[in-house]
Design a protein around this motif. Structure first.
Motif, PDB file in Angstrom:
ATOM      1  N   GLY A  22       0.808  -1.210   0.000  1.00 49.06           N
ATOM      2  CA  GLY A  22       0.000   0.000   0.000  1.00 49.06           C
ATOM      3  C   GLY A  22       0.842   1.260   0.000  1.00 49.06           C
ATOM      4  N   PHE A  23       1.985   1.225   0.693  1.00 50.42           N
ATOM      5  CA  PHE A  23       2.877   2.385   0.707  1.00 50.42           C
ATOM      6  C   PHE A  23       3.423   2.660  -0.689  1.00 50.42           C
ATOM      7  CE2 PHE A  23       6.936   4.525   1.308  1.00 50.42           C
ATOM      8  CZ  PHE A  23       6.601   5.524   2.202  1.00 50.42           C
ATOM      9  N   VAL A  24       3.791   1.605  -1.404  1.00 53.56           N
ATOM     10  CA  VAL A  24       4.287   1.774  -2.775  1.00 53.56           C
ATOM     11  C   VAL A  24       3.201   2.366  -3.666  1.00 53.56           C
ATOM     12  CG1 VAL A  24       5.084   0.537  -4.827  1.00 53.56           C
ATOM     13  CG2 VAL A  24       6.032  -0.028  -2.583  1.00 53.56           C
ATOM     14  N   LEU A  25       1.982   1.879  -3.541  1.00 54.79           N
ATOM     15  CA  LEU A  25       0.887   2.395  -4.358  1.00 54.79           C
ATOM     16  C   LEU A  25       0.614   3.868  -4.082  1.00 54.79           C
ATOM     17  CD1 LEU A  25      -1.681  -0.548  -4.165  1.00 54.79           C
ATOM     18  CD2 LEU A  25      -0.429   0.188  -6.191  1.00 54.79           C
ATOM     19  N   ALA A  26       0.753   4.283  -2.821  1.00 55.33           N
ATOM     20  CA  ALA A  26       0.383   5.640  -2.436  1.00 55.33           C
ATOM     21  C   ALA A  26       1.499   6.653  -2.634  1.00 55.33           C
ATOM     22  CB  ALA A  26      -0.066   5.654  -0.978  1.00 55.33           C
ATOM     23  N   ARG A  27       2.765   6.221  -2.495  1.00 58.70           N
ATOM     24  CA  ARG A  27       3.851   7.196  -2.431  1.00 58.70           C
ATOM     25  C   ARG A  27       4.877   7.115  -3.566  1.00 58.70           C
ATOM     26  NH1 ARG A  27       4.566   9.422   2.700  1.00 58.70           N
ATOM     27  NH2 ARG A  27       2.492  10.136   3.368  1.00 58.70           N
ATOM     28  N   MET A  28       4.965   6.016  -4.248  1.00 54.93           N
ATOM     29  CA  MET A  28       6.039   5.849  -5.234  1.00 54.93           C
ATOM     30  C   MET A  28       5.707   6.410  -6.606  1.00 54.93           C
ATOM     31  SD  MET A  28       8.439   4.682  -3.543  1.00 54.93           S
ATOM     32  CE  MET A  28       8.824   3.828  -2.023  1.00 54.93           C
ATOM     33  N   ILE A  62      -5.085  -2.032   0.167  1.00 59.10           N
ATOM     34  CA  ILE A  62      -6.073  -1.008  -0.176  1.00 59.10           C
ATOM     35  C   ILE A  62      -6.359  -0.113   1.022  1.00 59.10           C
ATOM     36  CG2 ILE A  62      -8.427  -0.585  -0.930  1.00 59.10           C
ATOM     37  CD1 ILE A  62      -6.518  -1.621  -3.097  1.00 59.10           C
ATOM     38  N   ILE A  63      -6.494  -0.707   2.209  1.00 62.85           N
ATOM     39  CA  ILE A  63      -6.761   0.080   3.422  1.00 62.85           C
ATOM     40  C   ILE A  63      -5.590   1.013   3.720  1.00 62.85           C
ATOM     41  CG2 ILE A  63      -7.108  -0.057   5.912  1.00 62.85           C
ATOM     42  CD1 ILE A  63      -8.580  -2.693   5.434  1.00 62.85           C
ATOM     43  N   VAL A  64      -4.371   0.486   3.667  1.00 66.13           N
ATOM     44  CA  VAL A  64      -3.184   1.290   3.969  1.00 66.13           C
ATOM     45  C   VAL A  64      -2.989   2.373   2.913  1.00 66.13           C
ATOM     46  CG1 VAL A  64      -0.675   1.218   4.166  1.00 66.13           C
ATOM     47  CG2 VAL A  64      -2.058  -0.549   5.256  1.00 66.13           C
ATOM     48  N   GLN A  65      -3.209   2.031   1.658  1.00 70.05           N
ATOM     49  CA  GLN A  65      -3.070   3.019   0.591  1.00 70.05           C
ATOM     50  C   GLN A  65      -4.002   4.205   0.808  1.00 70.05           C
ATOM     51  OE1 GLN A  65      -4.494   1.639  -3.165  1.00 70.05           O
ATOM     52  NE2 GLN A  65      -3.773   3.401  -4.303  1.00 70.05           N
ATOM     53  N   SER A  66      -5.255   3.930   1.157  1.00 78.39           N
ATOM     54  CA  SER A  66      -6.220   5.013   1.388  1.00 78.39           C
ATOM     55  C   SER A  66      -5.807   5.887   2.561  1.00 78.39           C
ATOM     56  CB  SER A  66      -7.612   4.417   1.635  1.00 78.39           C
ATOM     57  OG  SER A  66      -8.034   3.633   0.537  1.00 78.39           O
ATOM     58  N   ARG A  67      -5.295   5.256   3.623  1.00 78.36           N
ATOM     59  CA  ARG A  67      -4.892   6.026   4.811  1.00 78.36           C
ATOM     60  C   ARG A  67      -3.662   6.874   4.527  1.00 78.36           C
ATOM     61  NH1 ARG A  67      -4.739   9.279   7.972  1.00 78.36           N
ATOM     62  NH2 ARG A  67      -4.363   9.146  10.221  1.00 78.36           N
ATOM     63  N   ILE A  68      -2.688   6.344   3.823  1.00 77.25           N
ATOM     64  CA  ILE A  68      -1.456   7.087   3.550  1.00 77.25           C
ATOM     65  C   ILE A  68      -1.740   8.291   2.655  1.00 77.25           C
ATOM     66  CG2 ILE A  68       0.770   6.960   2.356  1.00 77.25           C
ATOM     67  CD1 ILE A  68       1.114   4.166   3.424  1.00 77.25           C
ATOM     68  N   ARG A  69      -2.639   8.148   1.720  1.00 77.80           N
ATOM     69  CA  ARG A  69      -2.949   9.268   0.828  1.00 77.80           C
ATOM     70  C   ARG A  69      -3.607  10.421   1.570  1.00 77.80           C
ATOM     71  NH1 ARG A  69      -5.088   6.314  -4.773  1.00 77.80           N
ATOM     72  NH2 ARG A  69      -2.992   5.812  -5.581  1.00 77.80           N
ATOM     73  N   THR A 103       2.000  15.309   4.890  1.00 77.02           N
ATOM     74  CA  THR A 103       3.414  14.931   4.814  1.00 77.02           C
ATOM     75  C   THR A 103       4.333  15.921   5.539  1.00 77.02           C
ATOM     76  OG1 THR A 103       3.653  16.097   2.702  1.00 77.02           O
ATOM     77  CG2 THR A 103       3.047  13.760   2.623  1.00 77.02           C
ATOM     78  N   ALA A 104       3.769  16.906   6.230  1.00 83.18           N
ATOM     79  CA  ALA A 104       4.609  17.925   6.870  1.00 83.18           C
ATOM     80  C   ALA A 104       5.541  17.308   7.913  1.00 83.18           C
ATOM     81  CB  ALA A 104       3.731  19.006   7.507  1.00 83.18           C
ATOM     82  N   LEU A 105       5.021  16.386   8.739  1.00 86.72           N
ATOM     83  CA  LEU A 105       5.851  15.772   9.764  1.00 86.72           C
ATOM     84  C   LEU A 105       6.968  14.943   9.148  1.00 86.72           C
ATOM     85  CD1 LEU A 105       3.185  14.615  12.395  1.00 86.72           C
ATOM     86  CD2 LEU A 105       4.819  16.502  12.603  1.00 86.72           C
ATOM     87  N   GLY A 151      17.467  15.287   9.187  1.00 81.38           N
ATOM     88  CA  GLY A 151      18.496  14.276   8.968  1.00 81.38           C
ATOM     89  C   GLY A 151      18.049  12.843   9.092  1.00 81.38           C
ATOM     90  N   ALA A 152      16.766  12.583   9.321  1.00 82.40           N
ATOM     91  CA  ALA A 152      16.290  11.205   9.423  1.00 82.40           C
ATOM     92  C   ALA A 152      16.259  10.549   8.049  1.00 82.40           C
ATOM     93  CB  ALA A 152      14.906  11.176  10.056  1.00 82.40           C
ATOM     94  N   THR A 153      16.617   9.285   7.996  1.00 81.34           N
ATOM     95  CA  THR A 153      16.571   8.545   6.737  1.00 81.34           C
ATOM     96  C   THR A 153      15.125   8.198   6.396  1.00 81.34           C
ATOM     97  OG1 THR A 153      16.806   6.415   7.863  1.00 81.34           O
ATOM     98  CG2 THR A 153      18.842   7.559   7.207  1.00 81.34           C
ATOM     99  N   PRO A 154      14.829   7.944   5.118  1.00 82.56           N
ATOM    100  CA  PRO A 154      13.452   7.577   4.756  1.00 82.56           C
ATOM    101  C   PRO A 154      12.940   6.355   5.508  1.00 82.56           C
ATOM    102  CG  PRO A 154      14.709   8.144   2.799  1.00 82.56           C
ATOM    103  CD  PRO A 154      15.681   8.122   3.932  1.00 82.56           C
ATOM    104  N   LEU A 155      13.820   5.372   5.740  1.00 83.72           N
ATOM    105  CA  LEU A 155      13.392   4.178   6.456  1.00 83.72           C
ATOM    106  C   LEU A 155      13.036   4.509   7.911  1.00 83.72           C
ATOM    107  CD1 LEU A 155      13.006   1.137   6.017  1.00 83.72           C
ATOM    108  CD2 LEU A 155      15.310   0.797   6.913  1.00 83.72           C
ATOM    109  N   ARG A 156      13.838   5.364   8.540  1.00 79.51           N
ATOM    110  CA  ARG A 156      13.556   5.762   9.927  1.00 79.51           C
ATOM    111  C   ARG A 156      12.273   6.592  10.001  1.00 79.51           C
ATOM    112  NH1 ARG A 156      16.095   5.976  14.729  1.00 79.51           N
ATOM    113  NH2 ARG A 156      15.557   7.685  16.148  1.00 79.51           N
ATOM    114  N   VAL A 157      12.065   7.447   9.018  1.00 76.82           N
ATOM    115  CA  VAL A 157      10.837   8.247   8.978  1.00 76.82           C
ATOM    116  C   VAL A 157       9.618   7.335   8.870  1.00 76.82           C
ATOM    117  CG1 VAL A 157       9.518   9.891   7.593  1.00 76.82           C
ATOM    118  CG2 VAL A 157      11.934  10.290   8.032  1.00 76.82           C
ATOM    119  N   PHE A 158       9.754   6.288   8.061  1.00 73.18           N
ATOM    120  CA  PHE A 158       8.625   5.368   7.887  1.00 73.18           C
ATOM    121  C   PHE A 158       8.261   4.690   9.198  1.00 73.18           C
ATOM    122  CE2 PHE A 158       6.995   1.089   7.030  1.00 73.18           C
ATOM    123  CZ  PHE A 158       5.881   1.387   6.265  1.00 73.18           C
TER     124      PHE A 158
END
Length: 273
Positions: free
Chosen positions: A84-90, A154-161, A165-167, A175-182
């Protein structure tokens, strides 16, 4: 402008809830019936609960379904969250259409087709690779995960969208890495979606009959398969007792999940001190 009729709305809602919950309430009541005939009341008794406690076949099937349901729920949330993260953010990448279609396919393909295809796959793999040697818990688990991942994605994709994204942007600026932010920012914000996906996956796995029928083997009969085989021969009062226990467990689980979700939402809504 036509004003809505409140009495009509309340009446319609009452009728809808009656058709939804009256059969469940009658099932619970008749689980305490002493008669062997499911639809004829004699007297209050715990006879069928005692009989259920001594039914090794049902108990073993229930534990097996519970184990598969738990494994399916955790695996589906782990895989479906990334999907779902890939569908929403990539964004739209090469092969995005194919990827999206593969995620959504289990939602529209009948379970009979999925069960037959997985059965043929495992049979051919057994002939060529010698694995799996036989169908059982592992093959059922794979089939259930394949089905449930799509719902979680589908549930995660809807929530992530819907997320601001300010936080996440602020954390990356510091300086946080994308993986740490996730893991530190995104996952807590979508926790309600993860809980919903987990509960839905667990329910679908516990309730599944079609995929389990194709993918089960000797010694791996799940609870829906046992219940279905017995109901075909006639209604059994033990089924009422079993259903009542499951209704109670599901009710407690849903109430607990809603409580923790509301408490987490209240904490996020509180102003920082």
């Amino acid at each position: 402008m036509i004003k809505p009729n409140k009495k009509l709305q309340v009446g319609t809602l009452a009728v809808g809830f009656f058709f939804l919950y009256a059969p469940i309430l009658s099932l619970i009541v008749y689980s305490f019936n002493d008669s062997q005939l499911v639809t004829i009341w004699s007297k209050v008794s715990l006879r069928w609960y005692y009989a259920l406690a001594q039914d090794d076949e049902l108990i073993n099937a229930a534990w097996l379904s519970l184990k598969i349901g738990l494994l399916t729920a955790f695996a589906s949330v782990a895989i479906g969250t990334w999907a779902g993260f890939v569908l929403a953010r990539m964004g739209r990448f090469r092969g995005f259409t194919l990827y999206s279609a593969m995620i959504n396919a289990p939602l529209v393909i009948p379970e009979v087709i999925q069960g037959i295809s997985l059965l043929l796959l495992f049979v051919e793999m057994g002939k060529v690779l010698g694995w799996p040697a036989e169908r059982g818990v592992f093959t059922i688990w794979i089939g259930h995960v394949m089905l449930c991942v799509s719902y979680v994605a589908i549930i995660v994709q809807s929530r992530i969208r819907e997320l601001d994204t300010a936080l996440e942007d602020a954390a990356m600026d510091l300086g946080a890495t994308p993986l740490r932010v996730f893991f530190v920012i995104t996952l807590p914000l979508i926790s309600q979606a993860l809980i919903s996906g987990w509960l839905l996956s667990f329910t679908l796995s516990i309730d599944d009959l079609v995929l389990s029928a194709f993918l089960s083997g000797p010694g791996s009969t799940t609870l829906p398969l046992v219940v279905f085989s017995r109901v075909r021969l006639g209604l059994n009062p033990e089924m009422n007792a079993l259903a009542t226990i499951f209704i109670g467990l599901v009710t407690v689980g849903v109430i607990a999940a809603n409580f923790f979700m509301q408490r987490a939402e209240a904490r996020r809504a509180m102003p920082a001190s």
